[in-house]
Motif scaffolding. Structure first.
Motif, PDB file in Angstrom:
ATOM      1  N   LEU A   1      -0.926   3.766  -0.194  1.00 18.63           N
ATOM      2  CA  LEU A   1      -0.982   4.300   1.169  1.00 18.63           C
ATOM      3  C   LEU A   1      -0.017   5.467   1.323  1.00 18.63           C
ATOM      4  N   SER A   2       1.205   5.307   0.775  1.00 14.05           N
ATOM      5  CA  SER A   2       2.169   6.411   0.938  1.00 14.05           C
ATOM      6  C   SER A   2       1.788   7.593   0.059  1.00 14.05           C
ATOM      7  N   THR A   3       1.233   7.315  -1.117  1.00 11.42           N
ATOM      8  CA  THR A   3       0.779   8.424  -1.972  1.00 11.42           C
ATOM      9  C   THR A   3      -0.319   9.221  -1.272  1.00 11.42           C
ATOM     10  N   ALA A   4      -1.282   8.515  -0.694  1.00 17.48           N
ATOM     11  CA  ALA A   4      -2.389   9.201  -0.005  1.00 17.48           C
ATOM     12  C   ALA A   4      -1.863  10.011   1.172  1.00 17.48           C
ATOM     13  N   ARG A   5      -0.909   9.448   1.920  1.00 17.22           N
ATOM     14  CA  ARG A   5      -0.315  10.180   3.035  1.00 17.22           C
ATOM     15  C   ARG A   5       0.328  11.477   2.527  1.00 17.22           C
ATOM     16  N   GLY A   6       1.014  11.366   1.376  1.00 12.91           N
ATOM     17  CA  GLY A   6       1.667  12.557   0.811  1.00 12.91           C
ATOM     18  C   GLY A   6       0.654  13.611   0.410  1.00 12.91           C
TER      19      GLY A   6
END
Ligand code: NAI
Ligand code: SAJ
Length: 469
Positions: free
Chosen positions: A305-310
């Protein structure tokens, strides 16, 4: 005496009749892009809806039959007729509305704060008011998107404590809104199945009965309120991650020398493949916010989730890099800021020489076409990035202006005479079909939405996902 729904001796059939006859008054809290269409659908079924909003202008317009929400087919006329019939009235007094209603529908914003933590303050403010008017037998429906466990751990306990009613004497159910702006009435009436989850079985039964009357589609009853919250958030997480995949693939366009959009379309001919669409970023107060309803709500570690947000948050800078590359190539700027190994890159973090004396026009400040919403909007992030990197920024949008932004307003008609060195299309508003590209001096044009064909002009076009043309 208002008939009750929760844990009463009345038969389901008689409860349905009472609901349809308007004998069970409804209050809808939040009359925005989702709340007003929802209140209208409740009102067309029951004739007894009070809408609540903190914005007096919204209340006044609804009572005058003038919909403050635009861009929703059918809503203008429906609000006008429902207000005229008295089926839908509006007030700023939530306590009053709560005392008169037996079904309380919460559809106020659930946002994130500056630290990206979920902000449930609007929901908690409304729940506080509902508690003052809550009676045994009432039903509270949460349509706002909520972090999983918010109802079980925060909202239901708040209602019990503030209303002095025992748990099990009133219903609480999560029935998340799954609608898209621009087709809200159709979606609410039943484009998709309606998900319903109660804090207990009776809450789920009553909510299922109400929505079975309201929507034309099936009701998907899930085990409990937390499951219903998770369903809604998971839909959004799926979307953010898949848009991030599409955006990552779009970065391969130049390296592979292929039209990635063409490749995605071909890959999606397989039924199991649904690669989403590359773009200049992910906006709105939903998709880019929902990952934080997991990441910053519980002690979970969900790296995807945080990778995709980045990945998605980096797209505005990717777009500005392409502007800088195009200008540098056009201006053959000798002193492009280089990196130690001598390679020159336009994505150098210092103000780019190519951008420093450039004027760049950004078309589109809302997060998607036709919707007046600017939260987390890629166009606004692109304006800020351009300004940070030294450019002079103009902005055009048919629905909002650039007041308070790192940009100066420009109209579509003024563009040719303003002769920008570069143009970014960030939101594909219909109004931009009127841009007179032929009359505009040659410019670098970065098309974030794959809607332009400038092959017959002198402009140099880069399309996210297709490359330079
Ligand atoms: N916009 C969308 O496409 C969708 C939004 N949702 C969810 O629906 C909820 C509402 O979103 P939108 O309608 O888009 O928001 P919005 O910003 O369009 O409208 C919110 C409305 O609530 C009012 N409001 C704010 N605080 C209030 C309070 N304490 N009491 C009464 N009214 C209050 C505001 O004045 C405004 O009129 C959010 O939880 C969102 O995640 C769900 C599906 C789709
Ligand atoms: C899973 C899903 O499709 N959710 C929908 C979404 O609607 P929303 O209005 O936020 O628009 P959206 O189409 O998701 O777009 C969000 C942002 O992402 C961008 N976007 C969208 C799809 C895509 O393939 N590529 C892309 O770049 C859009 O341009 C926009 O900036 O979020 C809504 C919500 O939950 O608020 C939800 O009800 C809608 O059904």
């Amino acid at each position: 005496m208002t008939p009750a729904l929760y844990d009463t001796l009345a038969s389901p059939a008689s409860q349905r009749e009472q609901f349809r006859a308007g004998e069970i008054p409804v209050a809808v809290y939040g009359l925005g892009k989702m709340g007003l269409p929802l209140a209208a659908v409740y009102a067309e079924h029951t004739g007894a809806v009070t809408g609540v909003d903190i914005d007096e202008r919204v209340v006044e317009r609804v009572n005058a039959g003038d919909s403050p929400v635009q861009g929703e087919p059918g809503l203008d006329g429906l609000v006008d007729s429902l207000a005229a019939d008295g089926a839908l009235t509006a007030t700023i007094d939530a306590g009053d509305a709560a005392r008169d209603a037996a079904i309380h529908v919460v559809v106020v914003p659930t946002l994130i704060d500056d630290a990206n933590d979920p902000d449930l303050s609007a929901v908690e403010a409304v729940v506080d008011e509902i508690a003052t008017g809550l009676l045994p037998g009432d039903l509270v429906v949460l349509e706002s998107t909520l972090p999983p466990r918010a109802t079980a751990d925060v909202i239901h306990p708040m209602l019990v404590e503030r209303s002095d009613l025992a748990a099990g004497t009133f219903g609480v159910a999560v029935c998340p809104e799954r609608t898209s702006s621009g087709r809200a009435l159709a979606d609410i009436r039943g484009t998709h199945p309606k998900v319903v989850g109660g804090v207990d079985a009776e809450s789920g039964r009553v909510a299922e009965l109400v929505y079975d009357e309201l929507v034309d589609n099936e009701i998907v009853r899930v085990d409990d309120a937390t499951t219903a919250e998770a369903v809604k958030v998971f839909e959004g997480l799926y979307r953010d991650v898949n848009i991030a995949l599409a955006n990552d693939l779009a970065r391969l366009t130049d390296e592979f020398g292929v039209d990635v959009r063409e490749a995605i379309d071909a890959a999606n001919t397989q039924p199991y493949c649904e690669i989403h669409t590359p773009g200049p970023g992910v906006g709105g107060h939903c998709i880019p916010y929902y990952p934080y309803f997991v990441l910053n709500w519980l002690d979970v570690d969900v790296p995807m989730l945080s990778t995709a947000r980045g990945v998605n948050d980096a797209m505005p800078a990717f777009v500005v890099d392409r502007v800088a590359d195009g200008l540098a190539a056009t201006d053959s700027v000798d002193d492009v800021v280089g990196v130690p190994d001598g390679g020159a890159t336009a994505s150098d973090s210092a103000p780019d020489a190519a951008l420093a004396d450039a004027t760049v026009a950004v078309l589109g400040l809302t997060y998607r076409a036709g919707i007046r919403e600017t939260r987390a909007s890629p166009g606004i992030d692109i304006c800020a990035e351009l300004t940070d990197r030294g450019a002079t920024v103009l902005a055009a949008d048919p629905l909002v202006d650039a007041a308070g932004l790192a940009a100066t307003d420009v109209s579509v008609a003024e563009l040719p005479e303003r002769a920008p060195d570069a143009v970014v299309l960030a939101t594909a508003h219909e109004a931009f079909d009127a841009v007179d590209w032929a009359a505009m001096p040659p410019a670098v044009v970065v098309d974030g939405r794959d809607v332009l064909d400038l092959s017959t002009t002198e402009h140099r076009q880069y399309t996210v996902g297709r490359g330079w043309s």
